[in-house]
Design a protein around this motif. Structure first.
Motif, PDB file in Angstrom:
ATOM      1  N   ALA A   1      -8.283  -8.105  13.834  1.00 46.33           N
ATOM      2  CA  ALA A   1      -7.304  -7.017  13.921  1.00 46.33           C
ATOM      3  C   ALA A   1      -7.011  -6.446  12.540  1.00 46.33           C
ATOM      4  O   ALA A   1      -6.887  -5.225  12.372  1.00 46.33           O
ATOM      5  CB  ALA A   1      -6.025  -7.520  14.582  1.00 46.33           C
ATOM      6  N   MET A   2      -6.913  -7.322  11.548  1.00 53.91           N
ATOM      7  CA  MET A   2      -6.681  -6.859  10.177  1.00 53.91           C
ATOM      8  C   MET A   2      -7.793  -5.919   9.738  1.00 53.91           C
ATOM      9  O   MET A   2      -7.540  -4.883   9.108  1.00 53.91           O
ATOM     10  CB  MET A   2      -6.621  -8.052   9.223  1.00 53.91           C
ATOM     11  CG  MET A   2      -5.453  -8.965   9.424  1.00 53.91           C
ATOM     12  SD  MET A   2      -5.654 -10.426   8.339  1.00 53.91           S
ATOM     13  CE  MET A   2      -4.237 -11.380   8.823  1.00 53.91           C
ATOM     14  N   PHE A   3      -9.023  -6.281  10.069  1.00 56.01           N
ATOM     15  CA  PHE A   3     -10.179  -5.485   9.662  1.00 56.01           C
ATOM     16  C   PHE A   3     -10.179  -4.113  10.336  1.00 56.01           C
ATOM     17  O   PHE A   3     -10.356  -3.089   9.671  1.00 56.01           O
ATOM     18  CB  PHE A   3     -11.468  -6.246   9.986  1.00 56.01           C
ATOM     19  CG  PHE A   3     -12.705  -5.456   9.727  1.00 56.01           C
ATOM     20  CD1 PHE A   3     -13.125  -5.215   8.433  1.00 56.01           C
ATOM     21  CD2 PHE A   3     -13.458  -4.943  10.769  1.00 56.01           C
ATOM     22  CE1 PHE A   3     -14.275  -4.466   8.174  1.00 56.01           C
ATOM     23  CE2 PHE A   3     -14.599  -4.211  10.534  1.00 56.01           C
ATOM     24  CZ  PHE A   3     -15.013  -3.961   9.230  1.00 56.01           C
ATOM     25  N   VAL A   4      -9.983  -4.077  11.639  1.00 59.84           N
ATOM     26  CA  VAL A   4      -9.979  -2.792  12.359  1.00 59.84           C
ATOM     27  C   VAL A   4      -8.803  -1.942  11.876  1.00 59.84           C
ATOM     28  O   VAL A   4      -8.950  -0.734  11.658  1.00 59.84           O
ATOM     29  CB  VAL A   4      -9.943  -3.001  13.884  1.00 59.84           C
ATOM     30  CG1 VAL A   4      -9.834  -1.668  14.619  1.00 59.84           C
ATOM     31  CG2 VAL A   4     -11.185  -3.756  14.354  1.00 59.84           C
ATOM     32  N   LEU A   5      -7.647  -2.567  11.690  1.00 58.79           N
ATOM     33  CA  LEU A   5      -6.481  -1.834  11.191  1.00 58.79           C
ATOM     34  C   LEU A   5      -6.765  -1.250   9.811  1.00 58.79           C
ATOM     35  O   LEU A   5      -6.426  -0.086   9.544  1.00 58.79           O
ATOM     36  CB  LEU A   5      -5.265  -2.762  11.153  1.00 58.79           C
ATOM     37  CG  LEU A   5      -3.960  -2.153  10.639  1.00 58.79           C
ATOM     38  CD1 LEU A   5      -3.545  -0.942  11.473  1.00 58.79           C
ATOM     39  CD2 LEU A   5      -2.856  -3.217  10.639  1.00 58.79           C
ATOM     40  N   ALA A   6      -7.381  -2.018   8.937  1.00 54.40           N
ATOM     41  CA  ALA A   6      -7.722  -1.515   7.600  1.00 54.40           C
ATOM     42  C   ALA A   6      -8.608  -0.285   7.698  1.00 54.40           C
ATOM     43  O   ALA A   6      -8.386   0.703   6.990  1.00 54.40           O
ATOM     44  CB  ALA A   6      -8.413  -2.608   6.785  1.00 54.40           C
ATOM     45  N   ASN A   7      -9.578  -0.324   8.590  1.00 54.50           N
ATOM     46  CA  ASN A   7     -10.469   0.825   8.751  1.00 54.50           C
ATOM     47  C   ASN A   7      -9.727   2.044   9.291  1.00 54.50           C
ATOM     48  O   ASN A   7      -9.991   3.168   8.863  1.00 54.50           O
ATOM     49  CB  ASN A   7     -11.636   0.465   9.665  1.00 54.50           C
ATOM     50  CG  ASN A   7     -12.718  -0.252   8.914  1.00 54.50           C
ATOM     51  OD1 ASN A   7     -13.418   0.336   8.115  1.00 54.50           O
ATOM     52  ND2 ASN A   7     -12.841  -1.541   9.160  1.00 54.50           N
ATOM     53  N   MET A   8      -8.816   1.823  10.230  1.00 59.41           N
ATOM     54  CA  MET A   8      -8.050   2.946  10.771  1.00 59.41           C
ATOM     55  C   MET A   8      -7.122   3.538   9.716  1.00 59.41           C
ATOM     56  O   MET A   8      -6.979   4.758   9.619  1.00 59.41           O
ATOM     57  CB  MET A   8      -7.289   2.528  12.026  1.00 59.41           C
ATOM     58  CG  MET A   8      -8.217   2.241  13.197  1.00 59.41           C
ATOM     59  SD  MET A   8      -7.356   1.839  14.730  1.00 59.41           S
ATOM     60  CE  MET A   8      -6.856   3.501  15.249  1.00 59.41           C
ATOM     61  N   LEU A   9      -6.507   2.691   8.918  1.00 58.83           N
ATOM     62  CA  LEU A   9      -5.634   3.174   7.852  1.00 58.83           C
ATOM     63  C   LEU A   9      -6.430   3.919   6.787  1.00 58.83           C
ATOM     64  O   LEU A   9      -6.000   4.956   6.278  1.00 58.83           O
ATOM     65  CB  LEU A   9      -4.880   1.995   7.210  1.00 58.83           C
ATOM     66  CG  LEU A   9      -3.780   1.381   8.066  1.00 58.83           C
ATOM     67  CD1 LEU A   9      -3.398   0.009   7.535  1.00 58.83           C
ATOM     68  CD2 LEU A   9      -2.571   2.299   8.118  1.00 58.83           C
ATOM     69  N   TYR A  10      -7.586   3.403   6.455  1.00 54.39           N
ATOM     70  CA  TYR A  10      -8.420   4.041   5.437  1.00 54.39           C
ATOM     71  C   TYR A  10      -8.946   5.394   5.908  1.00 54.39           C
ATOM     72  O   TYR A  10      -9.024   6.343   5.146  1.00 54.39           O
ATOM     73  CB  TYR A  10      -9.577   3.119   5.053  1.00 54.39           C
ATOM     74  CG  TYR A  10     -10.410   3.647   3.910  1.00 54.39           C
ATOM     75  CD1 TYR A  10      -9.844   3.861   2.655  1.00 54.39           C
ATOM     76  CD2 TYR A  10     -11.755   3.929   4.082  1.00 54.39           C
ATOM     77  CE1 TYR A  10     -10.602   4.343   1.605  1.00 54.39           C
ATOM     78  CE2 TYR A  10     -12.517   4.418   3.030  1.00 54.39           C
ATOM     79  CZ  TYR A  10     -11.941   4.629   1.801  1.00 54.39           C
ATOM     80  OH  TYR A  10     -12.690   5.106   0.766  1.00 54.39           O
ATOM     81  N   GLY A  11      -9.268   5.481   7.202  1.00 50.32           N
ATOM     82  CA  GLY A  11      -9.784   6.728   7.743  1.00 50.32           C
ATOM     83  C   GLY A  11      -8.716   7.679   8.250  1.00 50.32           C
ATOM     84  O   GLY A  11      -9.014   8.797   8.667  1.00 50.32           O
ATOM     85  N   GLY A  12      -7.457   7.248   8.267  1.00 42.65           N
ATOM     86  CA  GLY A  12      -6.392   8.097   8.791  1.00 42.65           C
ATOM     87  C   GLY A  12      -6.515   8.291  10.293  1.00 42.65           C
ATOM     88  O   GLY A  12      -6.152   9.331  10.823  1.00 42.65           O
ATOM     89  N   ASP A  13      -7.011   7.299  10.993  1.00 42.77           N
ATOM     90  CA  ASP A  13      -7.213   7.373  12.439  1.00 42.77           C
ATOM     91  C   ASP A  13      -5.973   6.871  13.172  1.00 42.77           C
ATOM     92  O   ASP A  13      -5.730   5.671  13.243  1.00 42.77           O
ATOM     93  CB  ASP A  13      -8.431   6.521  12.824  1.00 42.77           C
ATOM     94  CG  ASP A  13      -8.807   6.610  14.289  1.00 42.77           C
ATOM     95  OD1 ASP A  13      -8.197   7.399  15.028  1.00 42.77           O
ATOM     96  OD2 ASP A  13      -9.722   5.874  14.695  1.00 42.77           O
ATOM     97  N   GLY A  14      -5.149   7.786  13.673  1.00 45.35           N
ATOM     98  CA  GLY A  14      -3.936   7.413  14.393  1.00 45.35           C
ATOM     99  C   GLY A  14      -2.721   7.259  13.508  1.00 45.35           C
ATOM    100  O   GLY A  14      -1.616   7.088  14.001  1.00 45.35           O
ATOM    101  N   VAL A  15      -2.928   7.284  12.218  1.00 48.00           N
ATOM    102  CA  VAL A  15      -1.852   7.176  11.227  1.00 48.00           C
ATOM    103  C   VAL A  15      -2.240   8.008  10.012  1.00 48.00           C
ATOM    104  O   VAL A  15      -3.396   8.402   9.862  1.00 48.00           O
ATOM    105  CB  VAL A  15      -1.640   5.711  10.762  1.00 48.00           C
ATOM    106  CG1 VAL A  15      -1.082   4.851  11.858  1.00 48.00           C
ATOM    107  CG2 VAL A  15      -2.923   5.113  10.227  1.00 48.00           C
ATOM    108  N   ALA A  16      -1.270   8.225   9.144  1.00 48.53           N
ATOM    109  CA  ALA A  16      -1.594   8.893   7.884  1.00 48.53           C
ATOM    110  C   ALA A  16      -2.496   7.962   7.071  1.00 48.53           C
ATOM    111  O   ALA A  16      -2.320   6.740   7.100  1.00 48.53           O
ATOM    112  CB  ALA A  16      -0.310   9.192   7.109  1.00 48.53           C
TER     113      ALA A  16
END
Length: 173
Positions: free
Chosen positions: A97-112
């Motif tokens: 989960a940490m890994f997928v979350l990091a990728n989403m945060l880095y790509g701005g996917d669903g969050v800034a």
């Protein structure tokens, strides 16, 4: 006592040790994975099982719910919901989960987009020897991305850590 009897007793004792709610979570999680891998016909049932287990505190179920929302499996694609579930699972120390979350945060996917938060989560997952996180951290260190300064020596160290972690892959959540 027969081997079969000992195995049944061990299962019973394990269920008693974790309590009925935890045993139900584990059963729902296992069944949800079966439905998830069964294709689109099983996704609504997987979603319901994961939702129930996540409401009872299963971080693994929250992780699978996140993936289903992120990818629109059995539900509308909802990156913001995926991030919420990932945050819960990551806070419970689930490296995937940490890994997928990091990728989403880095790509701005669903969050800034948030390089600092992405870096923090990928570092935590790498510290827990999650191979993909160690590789991503090595790439960030090599290229000076994701909030990392360029550090070829540390990048090489992370690559070695990733190679080691790949030999000792954690079980899926």
């Amino acid at each position: 006592m027969s081997a079969r009897g000992r195995a049944a007793l061990a299962l019973l004792l394990a269920a008693l040790a974790v309590g009925p709610a935890r045993a139900d979570q584990a059963a729902d999680l296992a069944q949800g994975k079966v439905y998830l891998r069964g294709g689109a016909d099983g996704w609504p049932r997987a979603l319901a099982l994961f939702d129930g287990a996540a409401r009872q505190g299963s971080s693994a179920a929250a992780y699978y719910l996140a993936l289903m929302h992120k990818n629109g499996m059995g539900t509308a694609r909802d990156s913001a919901a995926a991030v919420r579930y990932l945050e819960a699972a990551a806070a419970a120390q689930l490296p995937a989960a940490m890994f997928v979350l990091a990728n989403m945060l880095y790509g701005g996917d669903g969050v800034a987009r948030d390089d600092a938060a992405a870096r923090a989560w990928v570092e935590k997952a790498a510290a827990l020897e999650y191979p993909a996180a160690a590789l991503l951290m090595a790439q960030g260190l090599r290229d000076g991305t994701m909030g990392f300064g360029r550090d070829p020596e540390r990048a090489e160290q992370q690559l070695r850590m990733a190679a080691h972690a790949l030999r000792h892959r954690p079980a899926e959540p």
